[in-house]
Design a protein around this motif. Structure first.
Motif, short mmCIF file in Angstrom:
data_model
loop_
_atom_site.label_atom_id
_atom_site.label_comp_id
_atom_site.label_asym_id
_atom_site.label_seq_id
_atom_site.Cartn_x
_atom_site.Cartn_y
_atom_site.Cartn_z
N THR A 36 -3.80 11.31 -4.71
CA THR A 36 -4.43 10.09 -5.20
C THR A 36 -3.48 9.30 -6.09
O THR A 36 -2.89 9.83 -7.02
CB THR A 36 -5.71 10.43 -6.01
OG1 THR A 36 -6.61 11.13 -5.14
CG2 THR A 36 -6.38 9.18 -6.54
N VAL A 81 4.68 5.10 3.14
CA VAL A 81 4.17 6.46 3.21
C VAL A 81 5.27 7.41 2.76
O VAL A 81 6.39 7.36 3.27
CB VAL A 81 3.72 6.83 4.64
CG1 VAL A 81 3.27 8.30 4.70
CG2 VAL A 81 2.61 5.90 5.13
N GLY A 126 -4.68 3.01 -3.42
CA GLY A 126 -3.25 3.03 -3.10
C GLY A 126 -2.66 1.64 -3.02
O GLY A 126 -1.47 1.47 -2.77
N THR A 176 0.84 5.47 0.34
CA THR A 176 0.20 6.74 0.69
C THR A 176 1.19 7.84 0.35
O THR A 176 2.35 7.76 0.74
CB THR A 176 -0.13 6.80 2.20
OG1 THR A 176 -1.02 5.73 2.52
CG2 THR A 176 -0.76 8.13 2.57
N HIS A 178 0.83 -1.19 0.00
CA HIS A 178 0.00 0.00 0.00
C HIS A 178 0.87 1.25 0.00
O HIS A 178 1.85 1.34 0.74
CB HIS A 178 -0.93 0.04 1.21
CG HIS A 178 -1.86 1.21 1.14
ND1 HIS A 178 -1.58 2.41 1.79
CD2 HIS A 178 -3.01 1.40 0.47
CE1 HIS A 178 -2.56 3.26 1.51
NE2 HIS A 178 -3.43 2.68 0.71
N GLN A 216 -3.76 14.34 0.95
CA GLN A 216 -3.39 13.07 0.35
C GLN A 216 -3.45 13.18 -1.17
O GLN A 216 -4.39 13.74 -1.73
CB GLN A 216 -4.31 11.95 0.83
CG GLN A 216 -3.82 10.59 0.38
CD GLN A 216 -4.44 9.45 1.16
OE1 GLN A 216 -4.91 9.63 2.27
NE2 GLN A 216 -4.41 8.27 0.59
N GLU A 254 3.36 -1.36 4.01
CA GLU A 254 2.77 -0.03 3.94
C GLU A 254 3.87 1.00 3.77
O GLU A 254 4.78 1.09 4.60
CB GLU A 254 1.96 0.26 5.19
CG GLU A 254 0.75 -0.65 5.32
CD GLU A 254 -0.12 -0.30 6.50
OE1 GLU A 254 -0.32 0.91 6.75
OE2 GLU A 254 -0.60 -1.23 7.16
N PHE A 256 -2.97 1.70 7.22
CA PHE A 256 -3.99 1.45 6.20
C PHE A 256 -4.93 0.35 6.67
O PHE A 256 -4.48 -0.66 7.23
CB PHE A 256 -3.31 1.05 4.89
CG PHE A 256 -4.27 0.74 3.78
CD1 PHE A 256 -5.10 1.72 3.26
CD2 PHE A 256 -4.35 -0.54 3.25
CE1 PHE A 256 -5.99 1.43 2.23
CE2 PHE A 256 -5.22 -0.84 2.22
CZ PHE A 256 -6.04 0.16 1.70
N ASP A 296 5.83 11.39 2.61
CA ASP A 296 5.26 12.62 3.15
C ASP A 296 6.16 13.79 2.79
O ASP A 296 7.31 13.84 3.25
CB ASP A 296 5.11 12.50 4.67
CG ASP A 296 4.36 13.66 5.30
OD1 ASP A 296 3.84 14.52 4.55
OD2 ASP A 296 4.32 13.72 6.53
#
Length: 186
Positions: free
Chosen positions: A77, A163, A101, A68, A66, A75, A161, A179, A165
């Motif tokens: 897409t 991420v 995601g 993000t 996943h 967030q 997962e 998630f 940022d």
């Protein structure tokens, strides 16, 4: 004299490559601001990422990760159908089906697929200090832990997962909640 200039230029290119994180981004990737749509030329983008169409082949590997992406508090897409089209019977070894995601790794051979390949296929530039055209500081988490290094190298493993940022310089990055995997992925 001319040979020395060539060697100096070559050495400068090597240093730039090392500073950039040691792994390259595929040609044709964008450094624009989001949104970033799914590419329309799936075959070319898949090939740029070292992937191929495996539609209908028997799978030896089927995992899901996943992704993000955060632009500050917003967030970004991840679009549906990156590397996938039911109408064209196309499914690259790495693709998306929807905007959740979830990255699907479906391959007739077992091998390591990376986040860098997904971004190359998507057509969005990714490096140790940037995601596309997002500006600021990039913080990366893998399974809730800070990742130091080039995010392109992150292996896509089952239920991993990731991420990314991007915050303004000086802003404290925040790790979003884990998630919530749909039941069919648990």
């Amino acid at each position: 004299m001319r040979r020395a200039a060539v060697w100096t230029a070559l050495a400068a290119l090597v240093v730039l490559a090392l500073v950039a994180g040691g792994t390259s981004t595929a040609a044709g990737t964008t450094r624009s601001a989001p949104p970033w749509p799914a590419p329309t030329d799936r075959t070319a983008r898949a090939e740029a990422a070292g992937l191929r169409n495996v539609w209908g082949e028997r799978l030896a590997e089927h995992v899901h990760a996943h992704l993000t992406i955060l632009d500050g508090d917003r967030q970004v897409t991840v679009p549906a159908d990156v590397g996938h089209s039911d109408d064209r019977h196309f499914a690259a070894q790495l693709h998306t089906h929807d905007t959740s995601g979830i990255l699907h790794v479906e391959s007739p051979t077992r091998r390591t697929f990376t986040l860098g390949q997904f971004f190359d296929e998507w057509g969005v530039s990714l490096g140790a200090a940037h995601v596309g055209g997002l500006r600021g500081e990039l913080t990366v988490w893998v399974n809730g832990r800070r990742f130091i290094g080039n995010p392109r190298s992150i292996a896509l493993e089952d239920r991993r997962e990731i991420v990314l940022d991007v915050t303004t310089i000086g802003e404290v990055p925040r790790l979003p909640p884990p998630f919530d995997w749909p039941p069919q992925y648990r």
